[in-house]
Design an enzyme around this catalytic site. Structure first.
Site, PDB file in Angstrom:
ATOM      1  N   LYS A  16       0.860  -1.203   0.000  1.00  0.00           N
ATOM      2  CA  LYS A  16       0.000   0.000   0.000  1.00  0.00           C
ATOM      3  C   LYS A  16       0.890   1.245   0.000  1.00  0.00           C
ATOM      4  O   LYS A  16       0.677   2.169  -0.780  1.00  0.00           O
ATOM      5  CB  LYS A  16      -0.883  -0.001   1.245  1.00  0.00           C
ATOM      6  CG  LYS A  16      -1.519   1.352   1.562  1.00  0.00           C
ATOM      7  CD  LYS A  16      -2.391   1.329   2.799  1.00  0.00           C
ATOM      8  CE  LYS A  16      -1.651   1.617   4.060  1.00  0.00           C
ATOM      9  NZ  LYS A  16      -1.364   3.005   4.351  1.00  0.00           N
ATOM     10  N   ASN A  17       1.920   1.241   0.850  1.00  0.00           N
ATOM     11  CA  ASN A  17       2.733   2.458   1.021  1.00  0.00           C
ATOM     12  C   ASN A  17       3.752   2.684  -0.086  1.00  0.00           C
ATOM     13  O   ASN A  17       4.415   3.718  -0.095  1.00  0.00           O
ATOM     14  CB  ASN A  17       3.382   2.474   2.413  1.00  0.00           C
ATOM     15  CG  ASN A  17       2.332   2.663   3.500  1.00  0.00           C
ATOM     16  OD1 ASN A  17       1.183   3.011   3.206  1.00  0.00           O
ATOM     17  ND2 ASN A  17       2.705   2.419   4.733  1.00  0.00           N
TER      18      ASN A  17
ATOM     19  N   ARG B   7      -5.115  10.827   4.450  1.00  0.00           N
ATOM     20  CA  ARG B   7      -4.185  11.953   4.535  1.00  0.00           C
ATOM     21  C   ARG B   7      -3.015  11.783   3.565  1.00  0.00           C
ATOM     22  O   ARG B   7      -2.366  12.739   3.204  1.00  0.00           O
ATOM     23  CB  ARG B   7      -3.703  12.128   5.959  1.00  0.00           C
ATOM     24  CG  ARG B   7      -3.025  10.918   6.553  1.00  0.00           C
ATOM     25  CD  ARG B   7      -2.556  11.241   7.922  1.00  0.00           C
ATOM     26  NE  ARG B   7      -1.791  12.456   7.898  1.00  0.00           N
ATOM     27  CZ  ARG B   7      -0.554  12.573   7.431  1.00  0.00           C
ATOM     28  NH1 ARG B   7       0.002  11.510   6.886  1.00  0.00           N
ATOM     29  NH2 ARG B   7       0.095  13.704   7.465  1.00  0.00           N
TER      30      ARG B   7
ATOM     31  N   CYS C 186      -4.959  12.123  12.593  1.00  0.00           N
ATOM     32  CA  CYS C 186      -5.733  10.872  12.535  1.00  0.00           C
ATOM     33  C   CYS C 186      -5.621  10.253  13.925  1.00  0.00           C
ATOM     34  O   CYS C 186      -5.021  10.831  14.832  1.00  0.00           O
ATOM     35  CB  CYS C 186      -5.198   9.948  11.449  1.00  0.00           C
ATOM     36  SG  CYS C 186      -3.581   9.282  11.827  1.00  0.00           S
TER      37      CYS C 186
ATOM     38  N   ARG D   9      -0.035  14.252  12.949  1.00  0.00           N
ATOM     39  CA  ARG D   9       0.354  14.064  11.547  1.00  0.00           C
ATOM     40  C   ARG D   9       0.574  15.399  10.821  1.00  0.00           C
ATOM     41  O   ARG D   9      -0.049  15.684   9.799  1.00  0.00           O
ATOM     42  CB  ARG D   9      -0.671  13.213  10.793  1.00  0.00           C
ATOM     43  CG  ARG D   9      -1.090  11.919  11.429  1.00  0.00           C
ATOM     44  CD  ARG D   9       0.015  10.896  11.595  1.00  0.00           C
ATOM     45  NE  ARG D   9       0.628  10.447  10.381  1.00  0.00           N
ATOM     46  CZ  ARG D   9       0.187   9.430   9.646  1.00  0.00           C
ATOM     47  NH1 ARG D   9      -0.903   8.812   9.991  1.00  0.00           N
ATOM     48  NH2 ARG D   9       0.839   9.057   8.558  1.00  0.00           N
TER      49      ARG D   9
ATOM     50  N   ASP E 131       4.573   0.545  12.133  1.00  0.00           N
ATOM     51  CA  ASP E 131       3.380  -0.115  11.587  1.00  0.00           C
ATOM     52  C   ASP E 131       3.267  -1.571  12.022  1.00  0.00           C
ATOM     53  O   ASP E 131       2.263  -2.209  11.717  1.00  0.00           O
ATOM     54  CB  ASP E 131       3.382  -0.035  10.055  1.00  0.00           C
ATOM     55  CG  ASP E 131       3.180   1.384   9.579  1.00  0.00           C
ATOM     56  OD1 ASP E 131       3.358   1.643   8.380  1.00  0.00           O
ATOM     57  OD2 ASP E 131       2.869   2.242  10.417  1.00  0.00           O
TER      58      ASP E 131
ATOM     59  N   ARG F 158      -8.611  -0.504   4.549  1.00  0.00           N
ATOM     60  CA  ARG F 158      -7.746   0.520   3.945  1.00  0.00           C
ATOM     61  C   ARG F 158      -6.401  -0.083   3.538  1.00  0.00           C
ATOM     62  O   ARG F 158      -5.783   0.356   2.588  1.00  0.00           O
ATOM     63  CB  ARG F 158      -7.487   1.640   4.958  1.00  0.00           C
ATOM     64  CG  ARG F 158      -8.724   2.400   5.348  1.00  0.00           C
ATOM     65  CD  ARG F 158      -8.370   3.633   6.121  1.00  0.00           C
ATOM     66  NE  ARG F 158      -7.281   4.343   5.449  1.00  0.00           N
ATOM     67  CZ  ARG F 158      -6.689   5.419   5.958  1.00  0.00           C
ATOM     68  NH1 ARG F 158      -7.054   5.867   7.129  1.00  0.00           N
ATOM     69  NH2 ARG F 158      -5.721   6.031   5.308  1.00  0.00           N
TER      70      ARG F 158
END
Ligand code: EPZ
Length: 418
Positions: free
Chosen positions: A22-23, A93, A117, A122, A305, A397
């Site tokens: 995802k990142n 974001r 968030c 952030r 994470d 997500r």
């Protein structure tokens, strides 16, 4: 809202294939704003965040098509807009990643200021300060970032904090600036390296990605390219811990161990067996997990994470472990929910002290952010009885078909449409 129901206690055994990162996907998709022509990206995960950034890019004129499974075509030849609206940015974001490329290519951008968030404020001050160094005029008005420039110029930028997306935003902006840019104290995450590789394939001149000093020589234009997204190292780590908490034996395919040294070392220290096998690893959980201390750090340190996930493993370990969260100021929201499942955890400022217990018990719990929801799934897999997780949109997500992948490994898990 959907819920996930888990009947815990099943050992996970079998094979799972990790999806694309995802990142890595989010900044690589944003880079389509910089290039003329049609980009072809393979191995793209099917995630809510990916859909959100596509919404933002479409509004800016990027043409987006789908090929076979996991293949996306993005063409940023004709940009039409400059605005990323609040209703989209507030849901993700990381939409801030369109700011740098848009200012560089279209010389103007109006991006909703991303709020904080659940895990922290952030801020994006480092993104904005870096863009001003490159010659952008920035104004904050009515909750929006208004940026414009006559043309970006290379500059020396020092980043005060370990911002991954800040590094990515500025690296993208600098590719079309006049002259050389040096970013110091840059993030070194694999996703930054991956983005630099894609930009260089588009014609950029970037060196040093993966270290803390990245040099970018500006070029006149970039042209579209083709690329396969790297595997998601956080999803891979989550499956390793799923094997650990269920004393399972899982072959995790499509995962790059070189990106996971800190996580693998910690899991081995805790008594798990993690063995290279084919294009991935075999993760084997043992009877009694040992307590280990963990401190989250910028890459190559232990990733924040993975903090919520390894905390679940520590709730079942023998002894006391201290988990220190140094990246985000509020990333222990999962603790209260884990306590409701029988975990013994005390939070003292930026550290959580975990006292291992014999077992967890299933309970109704609520997801609050992406990685916290993954930790509740892991706890449910290990717990005795049923766990019901609400607000699983957080999970969607960043994890592709998680419950299907876990069910194929033998977990008693199902989604109840809400
Ligand atoms: C990336 O966020 C990841 N997101 C996050 O993953 C990850 O947790 C984080 O890096 C850290 O590894 C993506 O790549 C899309 P930040 P990033 O907000 O770099 C400070 C997930 O679960 N900071 O920059 O955008 C900030 O306060 C997500 O997949 C500033 O002070 O993280 C924090 O302490 C969650 N000013 C630290 O840097 C700034 O301008 C990192 O925060 C920017 C950041």
């Amino acid at each position: 809202m959907d819920k996930i129901l888990i009947q815990g206690g099943e050992r996970l055994v079998g094979e799972v294939i990790v999806s694309g990162s995802k990142n890595a996907t989010l900044p690589i998709f944003a880079s389509s704003l910089l290039a003329e022509g049609e980009n072809r990206f393979h191995g793209v995960p099917d995630l809510k965040d990916g859909k959100t950034i596509c919404e933002v890019l479409k509004k800016l004129g990027v043409k987006i098509g789908r090929g076979q499974e996991g293949e996306y075509l993005l063409d940023g030849t004709e940009l039409v807009g400059h605005e990323a609206p609040y209703n989209l940015v507030k849901t993700m974001r990381a939409s801030i990643l369109v700011l740098g490329p848009l200012v560089a290519r279209a010389k103007k951008a109006i991006i909703s200021l991303p709020g904080g968030c659940a895990i922290g404020a952030r801020p994006v001050d480092l993104h904005l300060k870096g863009l001003e160094k490159l010659g952008a005029e920035i104004q904050l008005r009515h909750g929006y970032i208004e940026a414009k420039t006559k043309g970006l110029r290379g500059a020396g930028i020092y980043l005060d904090g370990p911002t991954v997306t800040g590094t990515e935003n500025l690296m993208m902006a600098a590719t079309l600036a006049k002259g050389e840019t040096v970013i110091e104290n840059a993030a070194a995450e694999p996703e930054v390296v991956e983005l630099a590789e894609v930009l260089n394939k588009m014609g950029a001149k970037i060196s040093g990605a993966g270290s803390n000093i990245i040099r970018i020589k500006g070029v006149k234009k970039l042209t579209a390219t083709e690329h396969t997204i790297i595997p998601d190292r956080i999803e891979a780590g989550t499956f390793m811990i799923a094997a650990g908490v269920t004393r399972g034996n899982v072959h995790i395919r499509n995962c790059n161990l070189d990106h996971m040294e800190a996580v693998v070392n910690k899991l081995r220290e805790a008594g798990m067996e993690i063995l290279r096998e084919d294009d991935g690893v075999r993760a084997i959980g043992n009877k009694r997990i040992k307590s280990v201390d963990v401190k989250t750090l910028p890459y190559p340190g232990f990733p924040t994470d993975m903090q919520a996930q390894i905390m679940v493993l520590m709730t079942l370990a023998k002894g006391l472990s201290v988990l220190s969260e140094t990246i985000f100021e509020n990333r222990f929201i999962h603790v209260d929910e884990l306590r409701r499942m029988g975990a013994d955890i005390k939070v003292e400022r930026d550290s959580a002290i975990v006292n291992g217990v014999k077992g967890l018990s299933g309970a109704p719990v609520m997801a609050t952010d992406l990685r916290a929801s993954a930790s509740l799934v892991l706890a449910g897999l290990a717990a005795e009885g049923q766990t019901e997780i609400s607000r699983v949109y957080h999970l969607d997500r960043g994890y592709e078909k998680l419950e299907e992948k876990l069910a194929r490994l033998g977990a008693h898990i199902r989604r109840v449409k809400g």
